[in-house]
Design an enzyme around this catalytic site. Structure first.
Site, PDB file in Angstrom:
ATOM      1  NE  ARG A 234      -4.081  -1.692   0.087  1.00 57.48           N
ATOM      2  CZ  ARG A 234      -4.035  -2.805  -0.772  1.00 57.48           C
ATOM      3  NH1 ARG A 234      -2.883  -2.890  -1.661  1.00 57.48           N
ATOM      4  NH2 ARG A 234      -5.003  -3.810  -0.952  1.00 57.48           N
ATOM      5  CD  GLU A 262      -1.868   3.536  -6.835  1.00 57.31           C
ATOM      6  OE1 GLU A 262      -3.065   3.069  -6.849  1.00 57.31           O
ATOM      7  OE2 GLU A 262      -1.055   2.952  -6.320  1.00 57.31           O
ATOM      8  CG  HIS A 285      -2.366  -0.617  -7.120  1.00 56.66           C
ATOM      9  ND1 HIS A 285      -3.070   0.265  -6.479  1.00 56.66           N
ATOM     10  CD2 HIS A 285      -2.595  -1.596  -6.573  1.00 56.66           C
ATOM     11  CE1 HIS A 285      -3.232  -0.305  -5.314  1.00 56.66           C
ATOM     12  NE2 HIS A 285      -3.050  -1.590  -5.509  1.00 56.66           N
TER      13      HIS A 285
END
Length: 326
Positions: A234, A262, A285
């Site tokens: 994360r 993001e 990601h």
């Protein structure tokens, strides 16, 4: 039950859901659009789409939110709990995919793969510059978080002839300890000792108050010059400003799959000083984004929906204050 799948989802699994439920698939839904899509929806399935407090407040029939992955930091869990909505995840099904990406980032950083490709695509041959790899054999790799993903990463990277290290904890279960022993994991007392011992640190932890900015100025002051930081967990785990400073001052390099701010959907713009840094190899990601992982996650989502229809809640991560009758 009425189900909304607000992210990409395998077609064969949508077919399975539609055999017993009223299932709508809106894979391009954004976080801002989601509140307007939830009228009458009882089960919401998301992957990357953020579920905000506004979305929870707009839902008039919602009883369950399923995050088709492990982390639930993109979901307003407190707001869901206040309204008696179950929040559930799908743990473990994408562990191998994330571990594979972490290994790939390590190898890519060591051999300068992305820079090699960029130069060749630009028509530039520079064998001298790109022949400076150190190699992986004999390195000391610290794994922060020996859960499903951390263990999967440790098992794979150990095959390259590295020594794996982790922080000792008194409450680890027997299975974890057995797998760690099989790998030959060496335990140290704390994260500072891990940073001083290892020239690679890979982070595999959830987003919690205790893991926020684990990679901060203090920790980075202890890492070795030229060390590699891997984060496929994360973005909150890393203090991005501190990491940029360490890359400039100590030649630290980083392989990162997650970044602050993001975009909320699958595409968008990102303005990240960290992502642009020449010592960073970044990905979008995509840790869990393999066909194998997504099919495994989708299998479990279908099972969870069917179980909920029968009155059973699987993999709940919150504590709803008032649970609606199922």
């Amino acid at each position: 039950m009425r189900i909304l799948v607000a992210d990409a989802f395998p077609e064969q699994h949508l077919t399975r859901l539609r055999e017993h439920h009223d299932c709508t698939h809106e894979p391009d839904t954004t976080a801002d659009e989601l509140p307007g899509e939830l009228a009458g929806v009882e089960v919401l399935v998301v992957r990357s789409t953020r579920v905000t407090e506004a979305a929870v407040a707009a839902a008039d029939s919602l009883r369950m939110i399923i995050r088709a992955g492990s982390g639930t930091n993109t979901i307003a869990c407190d707001a869901a709990s206040e309204r008696g909505i179950h929040v559930c995840n799908v743990p473990g099904r994408n562990a191998v995919a994330v571990a594979e990406l972490a290994v790939a980032l390590l190898l890519a950083l060591d051999r300068g793969i992305a820079d090699n490709v960029a130069d060749l695509r630009a028509g530039h041959w520079d064998k001298k510059r790109h022949s400076r790899a150190r190699g992986i054999l004999g390195r000391h790799v610290g794994v922060v978080g020996l859960g499903r993903i951390g263990l999967a990463f440790a098992e794979r990277v150990a095959a390259f002839g590295v020594t794996v290290h982790a922080v000792a904890k008194p409450d680890r279960d027997r299975e974890t300890l057995d797998r760690a022993e099989a790998i030959g994991v060496r335990f140290v007392d704390d994260l500072t000792a891990l940073a001083r011992t290892c020239d690679v640190l890979s982070f595999h932890v959830p987003a919690t108050a205790g893991t926020r900015h684990l990679v901060d100025r203090d920790l980075l002051s202890h890492v070795q010059p030229g060390a590699i930081i891997l984060n496929t967990s994360r973005s909150d785990v890393v203090d991005e400003d501190a990491l940029v400073e360490a890359m400039d001052a100590k030649g630290v390099r980083a392989g990162l799959d997650v970044f602050a701010d993001e975009p909320g959907g699958g595409t968008g713009e990102i303005d990240s000083k960290l992502a642009r840094h020449p010592h960073v190899y970044g990905t979008h990601h995509i840790g869990a984004s393999t066909e194998q992982a997504q099919l495994a996650v989708a299998d479990e989502v279908v099972r969870m929906v069917d179980a909920f229809a029968g009155g059973e809640v699987l993999h709940r991560v919150n504590s709803p204050h008032q649970v609606p009758a199922s």
